[in-house]
Design an enzyme around this catalytic site. Structure first.
Site, mmCIF file in Angstrom:
data_model
loop_
_atom_site.group_PDB
_atom_site.id
_atom_site.type_symbol
_atom_site.label_atom_id
_atom_site.label_comp_id
_atom_site.label_asym_id
_atom_site.label_seq_id
_atom_site.Cartn_x
_atom_site.Cartn_y
_atom_site.Cartn_z
ATOM 1 N N ALA A 63 -5.695 11.212 7.239
ATOM 2 C CA ALA A 63 -4.315 11.189 6.774
ATOM 3 C C ALA A 63 -3.299 11.359 7.911
ATOM 4 O O ALA A 63 -2.320 10.609 7.975
ATOM 5 C CB ALA A 63 -4.112 12.254 5.699
ATOM 6 N N ASP A 76 -5.836 2.805 7.629
ATOM 7 C CA ASP A 76 -7.270 2.511 7.728
ATOM 8 C C ASP A 76 -7.576 1.034 7.920
ATOM 9 O O ASP A 76 -8.711 0.676 8.249
ATOM 10 C CB ASP A 76 -8.009 3.002 6.472
ATOM 11 C CG ASP A 76 -8.018 4.514 6.374
ATOM 12 O OD1 ASP A 76 -7.477 5.168 7.288
ATOM 13 O OD2 ASP A 76 -8.558 5.036 5.387
ATOM 14 N N GLU A 92 -18.645 17.732 2.169
ATOM 15 C CA GLU A 92 -17.847 18.435 1.164
ATOM 16 C C GLU A 92 -18.450 18.299 -0.231
ATOM 17 O O GLU A 92 -18.503 19.272 -0.988
ATOM 18 C CB GLU A 92 -16.389 17.954 1.223
ATOM 19 C CG GLU A 92 -15.724 18.520 2.486
ATOM 20 C CD GLU A 92 -14.333 18.018 2.773
ATOM 21 O OE1 GLU A 92 -13.578 18.739 3.455
ATOM 22 O OE2 GLU A 92 -13.983 16.908 2.347
ATOM 23 N N VAL A 125 -1.763 -7.676 -4.495
ATOM 24 C CA VAL A 125 -1.415 -8.744 -3.551
ATOM 25 C C VAL A 125 -2.645 -9.612 -3.375
ATOM 26 O O VAL A 125 -3.711 -9.116 -3.018
ATOM 27 C CB VAL A 125 -0.990 -8.153 -2.192
ATOM 28 C CG1 VAL A 125 -0.821 -9.268 -1.148
ATOM 29 C CG2 VAL A 125 0.301 -7.370 -2.344
ATOM 30 N N GLY A 159 0.818 -1.212 0.000
ATOM 31 C CA GLY A 159 0.000 0.000 0.000
ATOM 32 C C GLY A 159 0.850 1.259 0.000
ATOM 33 O O GLY A 159 1.720 1.431 0.846
ATOM 34 N N GLY A 189 -0.374 4.436 0.187
ATOM 35 C CA GLY A 189 -1.099 5.595 0.701
ATOM 36 C C GLY A 189 -0.272 6.329 1.749
ATOM 37 O O GLY A 189 0.945 6.145 1.826
ATOM 38 N N PHE A 190 -0.912 7.143 2.542
ATOM 39 C CA PHE A 190 -0.187 7.920 3.541
ATOM 40 C C PHE A 190 0.595 7.014 4.485
ATOM 41 O O PHE A 190 1.769 7.255 4.767
ATOM 42 C CB PHE A 190 -1.154 8.796 4.341
ATOM 43 C CG PHE A 190 -1.687 9.962 3.563
ATOM 44 C CD1 PHE A 190 -0.868 11.049 3.285
ATOM 45 C CD2 PHE A 190 -2.990 9.987 3.112
ATOM 46 C CE1 PHE A 190 -1.343 12.135 2.561
ATOM 47 C CE2 PHE A 190 -3.481 11.064 2.381
ATOM 48 C CZ PHE A 190 -2.657 12.140 2.108
#
Lengths: 445, 445
Positions: free
Chosen positions: B321, B305, B175, B82, B14, B16-17
Site C-alpha cells: 500500500a 501493482d 497471516e 474498462v 482503479g 485502490g490505494f
C-alpha cells in the site's frame, strides 16, 4: 453412532426463533437434541430490512446457531438441507440421501418463503426478503441503481433507475419504503455529480384498502401519513398484475417503469410441510392439533411460520418472532410433559403487540390497549429491538455497535458485492428506448 | 456531455490505494477527474485476510469510493468495467462498448490478481485473496469445512476436512496460517460435539528457502518459529506440483489431503497493462519511464501493482500500500507540473518498512534499521493499521468498532452465505474412500 445412547432423540428442523427456542427450552432435559439448519446462523429477521438498505452488516443480525447452543451439551447442530421426511418411519434424510436421521420426537420449524401469488416468474425481477442472501441481493440492486443512474446519459433510463417500487404494505414493505428516503436524502447527499439521489421516487403498492392491515385503523392511517411526509407515493387498493425487467403493471393498466422492484407481499410455508401427512391451509401451512403436534402423529410438531394456528379470537396467529418463540417453548414443554408422564396442554397465543418503523424517527405501535405513534413509538421500537438483540449477543457489544452503525450511518454498509452495474442498463425497456433514438451511438462520458 | 468544459480531463482507472491517492492529490487542481472502478468500494487490502478468517466484516475494511471523494467537486466516480484502452486515440470503452471515455491524461491503476504459475485450473480448488468476493469465498470454505467435519462419520474424510493447506509463505500466507489456530482453539472452542476444532491441521507451503523473503533473515526465522509454536506445519523449499479437489501434491511426490486450500503465492498484473503498447515484465507489469508515464505516451501513467518500477538499489518496488500511495501522488504531481509548465521529476520509492502479523499477539517488523518481533511488533502493527484505517473513516468509529471486533472475536463474523456444505462432502477422494468401504450404506446420524 448413538446406538447406545438411551436418551430420547429430539430432532429440530430449523434454527429460527421457533426451533432455537425449542432447543433452549430442553436445555436441562434428559434428551439428546439434533438441530438441523440449511444455514449456519440464526437470523434476527425483524432487522433484515436494515441489511437490505445498507445500514447494518449481515453479521450484526446473525449468530452461528452452534455458538448459541455452545453451553448446552445435550444439543448437536448440523448444517444440512433436509430433503425428505418420513413420518411413519420416524426418519428424515439430508442432502440428497447422504445421511439418514432417526428421531423419537421431531419438531419442524422450517419457516416460510415469500410467495408470488402463482407467479414464481416474478421473483427474478422482484426479490423478497427472508434470508441474508435475499437482503444482500436487495442491497446490491438498491446500490447499483444509483451507480447505473450516475452513468446513464438518457433521462428516461435515469428516471427508471431512480424509481423503487415496493409491493406489499405490511411491516416489511412499510419499513423498506420508509428507509429509502432517509438514505437518499442524507447518507448519499454529497456522493453523486450527475444525479440527485434525493430525487429518487419510492412507490409503495398495497392491494388491500390500507397499510399494516393487522394494526388498528388509526395507526394504519398514521403510517400512511408519515410515509407521504417522507415523499413516498403510497397507493392502496392497487394490485400488481405483472412484473418484468422494466417495472410493474397495476390493475388499472398503469405501467410503472422501475429497474428495482422489491417484494414484501405474501408468504408460502416451507415445502417440508407437505411431507408431514397432515392437512395444509391455503398457504401451505400445517394445520396442527391444539398442542401443536400433528393430528396423525403426536411425536411430530410443526411450529413457527410453517404452522397454521388460531388465536382465542379465531384469527390466525401472525408470522412474527414472539409467536415463533411461544410455539417453540410450547412444543418443548409438551415433550417434557411426556417424559414426566403429565398431560400436554393446549397452545394459547399471547399477543405482545405490533410494531413497525417508518424511517428513522417514526413508528407505529399497538401494545394491548396502548397505541403509540411518532417518535415515542420509534423509541419503544428501538428499546425492544436492542433488548431482543442483546438476548443473543453480548449486551454491551450489541449496544455500542448497533448504536454506532445506526447513528453514524452517513457511510453505512454501502458495499456492493457480486456483478457490475451493466445488467441494470440493458433491460427490455432500455433496448426499446435505444431503438427509438435514431442512429444512436454509444454515449460519450 | 462535457464538450464545453475547458479543463483537462484526467481519467483514473482503479480506486485502490494508487488511484485514490492520485485523485486526492489533484483535489484542488483545475482539472476534471473521472475515476472508474469495477467495484463501488475502496478496499483496505492489508486487513483482507481478517475478513477471510471471519474476524472482521467486509464493510469494516471497505468504503464507497464516491463517499471518499464526496467533498472533491472536481471528481466524478463511475462504477464500470474498462474493457478496451486505445492509447493513440486517447479513449477507453466501458462494459462491452456501452460507453466511450476520452481523456487528456490517463492513470492506469488497475492492480493485480493472484497467479497460478501457468495453472489457472488450480483456482477453483485454491482460491486467492485480492477482493472482498475472494475473502467471502475463503470465509465460506473455511467455515464450511468445520460444518462438514461435524457431520462426517468417516475418519479419513474428517481429517481432510480439518486440514488447511496454504500455498505461499509471503505476508498473506503467514497471516492466514497464523490466524487459523487462534480461531480453532479459542473462538470455536465450545461449539462442536463430534470434532475438536483445535485438532485442525494447518500446513504452510513455501517454494523458496524461507518465509517472508522480503524481510531480513532473522525475522523470517522468527516468523517460522512463531508459526511452529502455534502448531503450524511450516514447510519451506516445498513447491506445489498439483492442486485438485482432494488436496495438493508437492515436489517430493507427497500428497496432502485437504478439502481447503488457500493460495497466497504469485501475482499477475491486471490484463489492461497489455493494451498500453508499452513493454511488460515477466508478470505482466508495465515497464514505465522514471516519471511513471509510458515510454510511448507521456500523458498515460501506470502506477501501483500494475507498474514495474525499481528502487534506487535496483530491486523491484514491492506491491504494498505505501508504494501504491507514493506512485499515486507522484503521477498526480507530474500532471500538476505539466499544468504549471515546470519539469516532471523521477519517482523515488521510500521504503517505510515491512510488517506481518502471526496470530493475535505476535508480528515481525522491519522499519529502516529497526527490527521488531513478538508482542511489541504486534502493537506496532496494530497502531499503524488503526492509524491508516482512521485516515479514511471516522476516527472514533473505526477505533471502537475494530477494537470491539478484535477483542470480542469469540463470536466474530462466522457467517456462511451461499451454498450448503454438501459439495465439500463429495470430492473425488470421498468417492474413492466410499468405494473402498464394501457395501457402504448412508451413515446414520
Amino acid at each position: 453412532m448413538h446406538a447406545t445412547d438411551p436418551r430420547p432423540h429430539v430432532v429440530i428442523v430449523g434454527g429460527g426463533f421457533a426451533g432455537l427456542t425449542a432447543a433452549r427450552t430442553l436445555a436441562t432435559a434428559d434428551v439428546r437434541i439434533t438441530l438441523i439448519d440449511r444455514t449456519n446462523h440464526h437470523l434476527f429477521q425483524p432487522l433484515l430490512y436494515q441489511v437490505a438498505m445498507a445500514v447494518l452488516n449481515p453479521a450484526d443480525i446473525t449468530v452461528p446457531i452452534r455458538w448459541m447452543l455452545r453451553d448446552q451439551p445435550n444439543a448437536t447442530v448440523i448444517m444440512a438441507e433436509v430433503d425428505r421426511i418420513d413420518v411413519p418411519q420416524h426418519t428424515l434424510t439430508l442432502d440428497g440421501g447422504s445421511s439418514i436421521v432417526a428421531w423419537d420426537y421431531l419438531i419442524v420449524a422450517s419457516g416460510a418463503r415469500h410467495a408470488y401469488f402463482g407467479h414464481p416468474e416474478w421473483e427474478g425481477n422482484a426479490p423478497g426478503l427472508k434470508s441474508i442472501e435475499d437482503a444482500l441481493e436487495m442491497r446490491r440492486r438498491f446500490l447499483l441503481s444509483f451507480e447505473a443512474a450516475e452513468r446513464s446519459s438518457a433521462a428516461g433510463q435515469r428516471e427508471a433507475l431512480l424509481t423503487f417500487v415496493i409491493v406489499g404494505g405490511g411491516p416489511t414493505g412499510v419499513e423498506l419504503a420508509g428507509m429509502i428516503p432517509e438514505i437518499t436524502r442524507k447518507a448519499m447527499k454529497h456522493d453523486f455529480r450527475r444525479i440527485d439521489p434525493a430525487s429518487a421516487r419510492v412507490v409503495l403498492l398495497e392491494a388491500g384498502p390500507r397499510l399494516l392491515p393487522q394494526f388498528p385503523e388509526a395507526l394504519s392511517a398514521r403510517a400512511e401519513r408519515d410515509l407521504r411526509e417522507l415523499g413516498v407515493d403510497v397507493r392502496t387498493n392497487t394490485a400488481v398484475t405483472s412484473v418484468d425487467d422494466a417495472g410493474v403493471t397495476v390493475a388499472s393498466g398503469e405501467r410503472i417503469f422501475a429497474h428495482t422492484v422489491f417484494w414484501g407481499a405474501g408468504n408460502q410455508a416451507s415445502p417440508l410441510g407437505k411431507q408431514l401427512g397432515a392437512p395444509l391451509d391455503r398457504v401451505g401451512r400445517v394445520v396442527v392439533s391444539p398442542d401443536l403436534s400433528l393430528p396423525n402423529d403426536p411425536h411430530v410438531f410443526a411450529i413457527g411460520d410453517i404452522a397454521s394456528v388460531l388465536t382465542d379470537a379465531g384469527t390466525p396467529v401472525p408470522a412474527v418472532a414472539p409467536a415463533a418463540n411461544q410455539m417453540g417453548a410450547h412444543a418443548a414443554k409438551a415433550i417434557l410433559h411426556d417424559l414426566r408422564g403429565t398431560s400436554r396442554t393446549a397452545f394459547a397465543y399471547f399477543n405482545k403487540g405490533d410494531l413497525a418503523t417508518i424511517g428513522r424517527h417514526r413508528a407505529v405501535a399497538s401494545i394491548g390497549a396502548v397505541k403509540l405513534q411518532g417518535n415515542i413509538a420509534w423509541l419503544a421500537w428501538l428499546f425492544i429491538h436492542i433488548l431482543y438483540l442483546a438476548g443473543f449477543r453480548n449486551r454491551i457489544t450489541v449496544f455500542v455497535q448497533w448504536a454506532f452503525q445506526y447513528i453514524t450511518y452517513q457511510r453505512g454498509v454501502r458495499l456492493i458485492t457480486g456483478t457490475t452495474a451493466h445488467r441494470l442498463l440493458n433491460t427490455s425497456r432500455d433496448r426499446e428506448l435505444a431503438r427509438a433514438e435514431a442512429g444512436s451511438m454509444p454515449p460519450k462520458l
